[in-house]
Design a protein around this motif. Structure first.
Motif, PDB file in Angstrom:
ATOM      1  N   GLY A  22     -19.299  14.101   4.576  1.00 17.18           N
ATOM      2  CA  GLY A  22     -18.159  13.971   5.479  1.00 17.18           C
ATOM      3  C   GLY A  22     -17.582  12.573   5.549  1.00 17.18           C
ATOM      4  N   THR A  23     -18.374  11.565   5.216  1.00 15.55           N
ATOM      5  CA  THR A  23     -17.850  10.202   5.239  1.00 15.55           C
ATOM      6  C   THR A  23     -16.957   9.924   4.035  1.00 15.55           C
ATOM      7  OG1 THR A  23     -19.752   9.228   4.092  1.00 15.55           O
ATOM      8  CG2 THR A  23     -19.864   9.366   6.510  1.00 15.55           C
ATOM      9  N   PRO A  37     -18.667  10.943  11.269  1.00 15.32           N
ATOM     10  CA  PRO A  37     -19.298  12.111  11.897  1.00 15.32           C
ATOM     11  C   PRO A  37     -18.933  12.196  13.378  1.00 15.32           C
ATOM     12  CG  PRO A  37     -20.937  10.660  10.879  1.00 15.32           C
ATOM     13  CD  PRO A  37     -19.636   9.961  10.813  1.00 15.32           C
ATOM     14  N   VAL A  38     -18.740  13.430  13.855  1.00 15.56           N
ATOM     15  CA  VAL A  38     -18.461  13.668  15.269  1.00 15.56           C
ATOM     16  C   VAL A  38     -19.538  14.553  15.880  1.00 15.56           C
ATOM     17  CG1 VAL A  38     -16.874  14.782  16.902  1.00 15.56           C
ATOM     18  CG2 VAL A  38     -15.966  13.364  15.078  1.00 15.56           C
ATOM     19  N   ALA A  48     -18.529  18.735  12.742  1.00 11.94           N
ATOM     20  CA  ALA A  48     -17.167  18.188  12.732  1.00 11.94           C
ATOM     21  C   ALA A  48     -17.185  16.731  12.306  1.00 11.94           C
ATOM     22  CB  ALA A  48     -16.540  18.317  14.114  1.00 11.94           C
ATOM     23  N   ILE A  49     -16.102  16.350  11.658  1.00  8.51           N
ATOM     24  CA  ILE A  49     -15.866  14.942  11.377  1.00  8.51           C
ATOM     25  C   ILE A  49     -14.551  14.571  12.033  1.00  8.51           C
ATOM     26  CG2 ILE A  49     -17.178  14.792   9.230  1.00  8.51           C
ATOM     27  CD1 ILE A  49     -14.532  15.094   7.706  1.00  8.51           C
ATOM     28  N   ASN A  62      -7.873  12.686  14.556  1.00  7.96           N
ATOM     29  CA  ASN A  62      -7.965  14.137  14.568  1.00  7.96           C
ATOM     30  C   ASN A  62      -9.371  14.543  14.159  1.00  7.96           C
ATOM     31  OD1 ASN A  62      -5.140  14.513  15.169  1.00  7.96           O
ATOM     32  ND2 ASN A  62      -4.708  13.989  13.050  1.00  7.96           N
ATOM     33  N   GLN A  63      -9.617  15.851  14.157  1.00  9.86           N
ATOM     34  CA  GLN A  63     -10.931  16.377  13.772  1.00  9.86           C
ATOM     35  C   GLN A  63     -10.790  17.499  12.769  1.00  9.86           C
ATOM     36  OE1 GLN A  63     -13.783  17.811  16.591  1.00  9.86           O
ATOM     37  NE2 GLN A  63     -13.524  16.037  17.930  1.00  9.86           N
ATOM     38  N   THR A  64     -11.819  17.657  11.972  1.00 11.44           N
ATOM     39  CA  THR A  64     -11.945  18.808  11.086  1.00 11.44           C
ATOM     40  C   THR A  64     -13.305  19.441  11.369  1.00 11.44           C
ATOM     41  OG1 THR A  64     -10.509  17.891   9.384  1.00 11.44           O
ATOM     42  CG2 THR A  64     -12.087  19.566   8.685  1.00 11.44           C
ATOM     43  N   VAL A  65     -13.288  20.765  11.566  1.00  9.58           N
ATOM     44  CA  VAL A  65     -14.485  21.518  11.923  1.00  9.58           C
ATOM     45  C   VAL A  65     -14.808  22.487  10.788  1.00  9.58           C
ATOM     46  CG1 VAL A  65     -15.483  23.132  13.597  1.00  9.58           C
ATOM     47  CG2 VAL A  65     -13.873  21.365  14.375  1.00  9.58           C
ATOM     48  N   VAL A  66     -16.085  22.595  10.453  1.00 14.81           N
ATOM     49  CA  VAL A  66     -16.518  23.561   9.445  1.00 14.81           C
ATOM     50  C   VAL A  66     -16.574  24.933  10.098  1.00 14.81           C
ATOM     51  CG1 VAL A  66     -18.368  24.265   7.875  1.00 14.81           C
ATOM     52  CG2 VAL A  66     -17.845  21.833   8.189  1.00 14.81           C
TER      53      VAL A  66
END
Length: 160
Positions: A22-23, A37-38, A48-49, A62-66
Motif C-alpha cells: 500500500g505504500t 496505511p490507515v 485502507a490506505i 482521500n482513502q482507498t478501501v479493499v
C-alpha cells in the motif's frame, strides 16, 4: 466502460508484490502524491490506505478501501474521494506465458462522479488507465526500488 489492459513482462507474483504494498500506491496510481496505511494490513479486505492528491496549492486527502482480494490474482478497491464520490477499481492479474496480463476496470459508484458518468468521463478514465498501467509496468519491470510516496501520517508500530 473503463476497462484497460497491459502486458507486464514480470510474473504475476512480482506484479502482485507491488499491488500488495500500500505504500507503493503513489508510485503507479495517477494523481496521488503519497500513500500511507490507515487501517488493517493491506491488501486484506476492509484494510485502507490514505493518499494525498496535490492540486496547485491544495492538498486533498482521500482513502482507498479493499473490498475484495484474491491473493496474487484479483484486488477490488473502493476509492473514496469525499464530495467527488466513490469509484470501484478492480485489478485482475492473469498469467500470460511467463508474463502477466493486468486488467483494470474502474467505474464511478456514488457522488458527483457517478452522477456525471458519461462518454467524456470514460475517455478521461481510459487516458488515466493508460498512464497508470505504464507506471505499474515501469515499477515492476524496471524494479524501481525507491517509493515516491512520502508518508503524511505516522507510521504504524511494528509488531513485537
Amino acid at each position: 466502460m473503463g476497462v484497460r489492459h497491459r502486458l507486464i513482462k514480470k510474473s504475476p507474483k512480482e506484479v502482485w508484490a507491488v499491488l500488495a504494498d500500500g505504500t507503493r500506491y503513489a508510485d503507479w496510481v495517477v494523481g496521488t502524491a503519497s500513500s500511507y496505511p490507515v487501517r488493517g494490513q493491506w491488501p486484506q479486505v476492509y484494510s485502507a490506505i490514505g493518499y494525498e492528491v496535490r492540486v496547485g496549492l491544495w492538498n486533498l486527502t482521500n482513502q482507498t478501501v479493499v473490498r475484495a482480494c484474491e491473493e496474487g490474482r484479483e484486488l477490488e478497491l473502493e476509492a473514496i474521494a469525499g464530495p467527488l464520490g466513490t469509484a470501484r477499481i478492480a485489478i485482475e492479474l492473469r498469467p500470460w506465458g511467463e508474463y502477466t496480463l493486468v486488467i483494470i476496470d474502474e467505474h464511478p459508484l456514488q457522488g458527483v462522479g457517478g452522477f456525471l458518468h458519461n462518454a467524456g468521463l470514460e475517455a478521461f478514465i481510459q487516458v488515466r488507465h493508460r498512464t497508470m498501467l505504464k507506471r505499474l509496468a515501469e515499477v515492476c519491470e524496471e524494479g524501481r526500488g525507491e517509493s515516491r510516496s512520502t508518508p503524511s501520517a505516522p507510521a504504524r508500530p511494528k509488531p513485537a
